[in-house]
Design an enzyme around this catalytic site. Structure first.
Site, mmCIF file in Angstrom:
data_model
loop_
_atom_site.group_PDB
_atom_site.id
_atom_site.type_symbol
_atom_site.label_atom_id
_atom_site.label_comp_id
_atom_site.label_asym_id
_atom_site.label_seq_id
_atom_site.Cartn_x
_atom_site.Cartn_y
_atom_site.Cartn_z
ATOM 1 N N LYS A 136 -1.291 -1.008 -3.822
ATOM 2 C CA LYS A 136 -2.004 0.069 -4.507
ATOM 3 C C LYS A 136 -1.342 1.420 -4.239
ATOM 4 O O LYS A 136 -1.098 2.197 -5.168
ATOM 5 C CB LYS A 136 -3.465 0.114 -4.062
ATOM 6 C CG LYS A 136 -4.298 1.122 -4.847
ATOM 7 C CD LYS A 136 -5.660 1.331 -4.239
ATOM 8 C CE LYS A 136 -5.592 2.299 -3.068
ATOM 9 N NZ LYS A 136 -6.925 2.728 -2.589
ATOM 10 N N ASP A 154 -7.882 0.513 -7.761
ATOM 11 C CA ASP A 154 -8.782 0.862 -6.668
ATOM 12 C C ASP A 154 -10.161 0.295 -6.982
ATOM 13 O O ASP A 154 -10.329 -0.507 -7.907
ATOM 14 C CB ASP A 154 -8.829 2.382 -6.469
ATOM 15 C CG ASP A 154 -9.567 3.085 -7.594
ATOM 16 O OD1 ASP A 154 -9.768 2.472 -8.673
ATOM 17 O OD2 ASP A 154 -9.952 4.255 -7.413
#
Length: 252
Positions: A136, A154
């Protein structure tokens, strides 16, 4: 000797949206936020990378409060490495898991100095090899700092993918893969920020604000409360952590 079986690529899930509907969703996001900005305050790829690592299990506003003074002292890898773990820890002690994060970002700074001359690398492999950097974080940096067409998943994007049944998946990797399959050409560059901001301010976790949603008529979520979309108007760019301002000039 039997040939090795090839792994089949996972099939795309069936979703209740036509390509035209998906295109319209992202067209509206683009009208609403033509140039979306990250809400983590940063001045260069290093401060962005540093802030994203700190943002795990913390709010952007909280990270910004902690890093303003820190970045005033050290806004590059060499200065941050020289500052030391203890000093970093004192600056970020208001952030969750600050002890572990202080060590990670100090080691991260040292690694950048020792392996890359203080520069942030622009490949996923190199970024993910750094202390405290996962997929991420790498995707955020590649997208925001280097303009690459990546999508960082997220909690907000994970929720939207599943709640709207538009890119369902059991893991962030599955949701990322399924979003990448459907996002139309020309929209991927900013899709990460559009989806995060939509999830943060409209399609909220506990109670989605459907009357404020510009895609309410297209949304397939069971929890939605209206089929009437909010007016499609551009939002002003705002400082990090600040709530959206009232819309301005109307756009058809």
């Amino acid at each position: 000797m039997a040939p090795t079986a090839r792994k089949r690529a996972p099939r795309a899930p069936k979703i209740p949206y036509s390509p035209a509907e998906i295109g319209e969703i992202f067209r509206r996001f683009a009208v609403q936020r033509p140039e979306p900005q990250p809400e983590l305050e940063h001045t260069n790829p290093f401060t962005l990378l540093f802030a994203v690592v700190l943002s795990a299990q913390a709010t952007d506003a909280g990270v910004n409060r902690a890093t303003r003074g820190l970045f005033a002292r050290a806004d590059n890898a060499a200065d941050m490495a020289a500052l030391g773990e203890d000093a970093i820890r004192e600056h970020i002690r208001t952030i969750g898991l600050f002890r572990n994060k202080a060590r990670n970002v100090w080691l991260l700074s040292k690694s950048l100095v020792e392996e890359y001359g203080g520069q942030v690398p622009d490949t996923r492999e190199a970024l993910e090899a750094l202390p405290g950097v996962g997929r991420k974080t790498a995707n955020v940096v590649l997208n925001t700092a280097f303009g690459k067409e990546t999508l960082a998943v997220d909690t907000h994007i994970f929720r939207i993918g599943n709640r709207l049944h538009i890119a369902p998946g059991k893991t962030p990797e599955e949701v990322e893969r399924n979003f990448l399959r459907i996002i139309p050409d020309g929209y991927l560059r900013h899709a990460h920020h559009w989806l995060i901001l939509h999830g943060r301010y409209v399609c909220k976790a506990r109670k989605p604000d459907c009357p404020a949603c510009i895609i309410a008529d297209l949304c397939k979520a069971e929890v939605k409360t209206t089929d009437v979309p909010a007016p499609l108007t551009p939002l002003e760019t705002r400082p990090a952590g600040e709530q959206p301002r009232p819309p301005v000039t109307a756009v058809g």
